[in-house]
Design an enzyme around this catalytic site. Structure first.
Site, PDB file in Angstrom:
ATOM      1  N   SER A  84       0.823  -1.245  -0.043  1.00 33.09           N
ATOM      2  CA  SER A  84       0.236  -0.010   0.019  1.00 33.09           C
ATOM      3  C   SER A  84       0.715   1.517   0.029  1.00 33.09           C
ATOM      4  CB  SER A  84      -0.906  -0.024   1.176  1.00 33.09           C
ATOM      5  OG  SER A  84      -1.974  -0.792   0.894  1.00 33.09           O
ATOM      6  N   LYS A  87       0.171   3.529  -2.921  1.00 35.82           N
ATOM      7  CA  LYS A  87      -1.081   4.769  -2.830  1.00 35.82           C
ATOM      8  C   LYS A  87      -0.390   5.863  -2.934  1.00 35.82           C
ATOM      9  CE  LYS A  87      -4.624   1.633  -0.835  1.00 35.82           C
ATOM     10  NZ  LYS A  87      -3.846   0.250  -0.721  1.00 35.82           N
ATOM     11  N   THR A 336       2.052   2.785   5.639  1.00 34.96           N
ATOM     12  CA  THR A 336       2.409   1.348   6.010  1.00 34.96           C
ATOM     13  C   THR A 336       2.157   0.629   4.465  1.00 34.96           C
ATOM     14  OG1 THR A 336       0.325   0.749   6.975  1.00 34.96           O
ATOM     15  CG2 THR A 336       2.185   1.215   8.249  1.00 34.96           C
ATOM     16  N   GLY A 337       2.635  -0.470   4.274  1.00 37.36           N
ATOM     17  CA  GLY A 337       2.373  -1.504   3.256  1.00 37.36           C
ATOM     18  C   GLY A 337       2.826  -2.614   3.299  1.00 37.36           C
ATOM     19  N   SER A 338       1.748  -3.577   2.736  1.00 39.40           N
ATOM     20  CA  SER A 338       1.858  -5.032   2.728  1.00 39.40           C
ATOM     21  C   SER A 338       1.490  -5.747   1.621  1.00 39.40           C
ATOM     22  CB  SER A 338       1.298  -5.541   4.167  1.00 39.40           C
ATOM     23  OG  SER A 338       1.908  -5.121   5.381  1.00 39.40           O
TER      24      SER A 338
END
Length: 381
Positions: A84, A87, A336-338
């Site tokens: 993410s 984004k 955050t991003g996963s």
């Protein structure tokens, strides 16, 4: 007199960063290693790449393996899936389109997709898509949506749970559609628009939506339940979670977002500012385009608790910031991003010109990422 004013400064407590002794390279490396090594052990992270932006330049640290089976170490060139954090690229690209006069956040979504004839779309703006406030679009685009026809059917059949602009529900299906529609007036496919308008001008030459053959050797494997995995293609993946990059490009991304005044391209400079503008307040957090901001200084536990999925993915009431507030330098700006096999975190404080990038090839809880990042940045002040 000099001594007197110095004493006043100390008494007022405004001296912290102005009079703080700079952290040496050796001390910085120790802080990073002493934070990241136990984190990797506790969270079973095979490999990590970290960048700390301090005193105007990035410092890189790599740990562990990019590919366990091939015994390949992580290097500053290793490509990780951002999840993410993609984004933030979508937000800046959208901001750039606004700066060019191609779109407006106040425009109705249907202006860019007239086939959306469902009554529920009346009154939903591009802003609502970009900031997850359209009324409850789901976190994921369903797996059965595989082409434009089924994508249109999905959005036509969707029914909002809330009035637009009242509730934030974090959703790939929301900002993903914003990204797809924001580039329509440019006449370019999304990947081309991103490359020509954002990646190329910032010299992010190892940042990809689709990793080319020549770069595949640098692409880390992600790990989930002990298995090597990579992200599967899906509709609107490029806009919501599809970017792959290395820690060097990510450090440059942070530096551009932290100091847009140094960006030469006028529409991109404005696009970066629009992405960090404040459109809604949700508790102590402000929603930008992709980026999320909290007023600095902020306590570690406020940032940590807000990043927990129980809060981050919950429907929460929003207060509109009208007109939107321009970027505030005294902010903790982060994302955050996963993906299934990767977990990342980026944070920076424009006022202090410090920032951090943490890329890992397993997904582990957000609070642990935020805690580690906060600890490292705190040591620099």
């Amino acid at each position: 007199m000099m001594r007197k004013s110095l004493c006043c400064a100390l008494l007022l407590g405004i001296s912290c960063s102005a009079l703080a002794t700079p952290v040496s390279e050796k001390q910085l490396a120790e802080v990073v290693a002493n934070t990241i090594t136990p984190l990797m052990k506790a969270q079973s992270v095979p490999g990590m790449a970290v960048a700390v932006i301090y005193q105007g330049k990035p410092h890189y640290y790599t740990f562990g393996k990019a590919d366990i089976a091939a015994n390949k170490p992580v290097t500053p060139q290793t490509l990780f899936e951002l999840g993410s954090i993609s984004k933030t690229f979508t937000g800046v690209l959208g901001g750039d389109a606004i700066a060019r006069g191609e779109i407006s956040l106040d425009d109705a979504v249907t202006r860019y997709w007239p086939q959306l004839t469902g009554k529920q779309w009346q009154g939903i703006r591009m802003l609502d898509l970009a900031t997850y406030t359209a009324g409850g679009l789901p976190l994921q685009v369903p797996d059965e949506v595989t082409d434009n026809a089924s994508l249109l059917r999905f959005y036509q059949n969707w029914q909002p749970q809330w009035k637009p602009g009242t509730t934030r529900l974090y959703a790939n299906a929301s900002i993903g559609l914003f990204g797809a529609l924001a580039v329509k007036p440019s006449g370019m496919p999304y990947e081309q628009a991103m490359t020509t308008r954002v990646l190329k001008p910032l010299k992010l030459d190892h940042t990809w939506i689709n990793v080319p053959k020549a770069e595949e050797a640098h692409y880390a494997w992600g790990y989930r339940d002990g298995k090597a995995v990579r992200v599967s293609p899906g509709m609107l993946d490029a806009q919501a979670y599809g970017v792959k990059t290395n820690v060097q490009d990510m450090a440059n991304w942070v530096m551009a977002n932290m100091a847009p005044e140094n960006v030469a391209d006028a529409s991109l400079k404005q696009g970066i500012a629009l992405a960090q503008s404040r459109y809604w307040r949700i508790g102590s957090m402000y929603q930008g385009l992709g980026w999320e901001m909290l007023n600095w200084p902020v306590e570690a536990n406020t940032v940590v608790e807000g990043s927990d999925s129980k809060v981050a993915l919950a429907p929460l009431p929003v207060a509109e910031v009208n007109p939107p507030a321009p970027p505030v330098k005294a902010s903790w700006v982060h994302k955050t991003g996963s993906t299934g096999g990767f977990g990342s975190y980026v944070a920076f404080i424009p006022e202090k010109q410090i920032g951090i990038v943490m890329l890992a090839n397993t997904s582990y809880p957000n609070p642990a990422r935020v805690e580690a990042a906060y600890h490292i940045l705190e040591a620099l002040q």
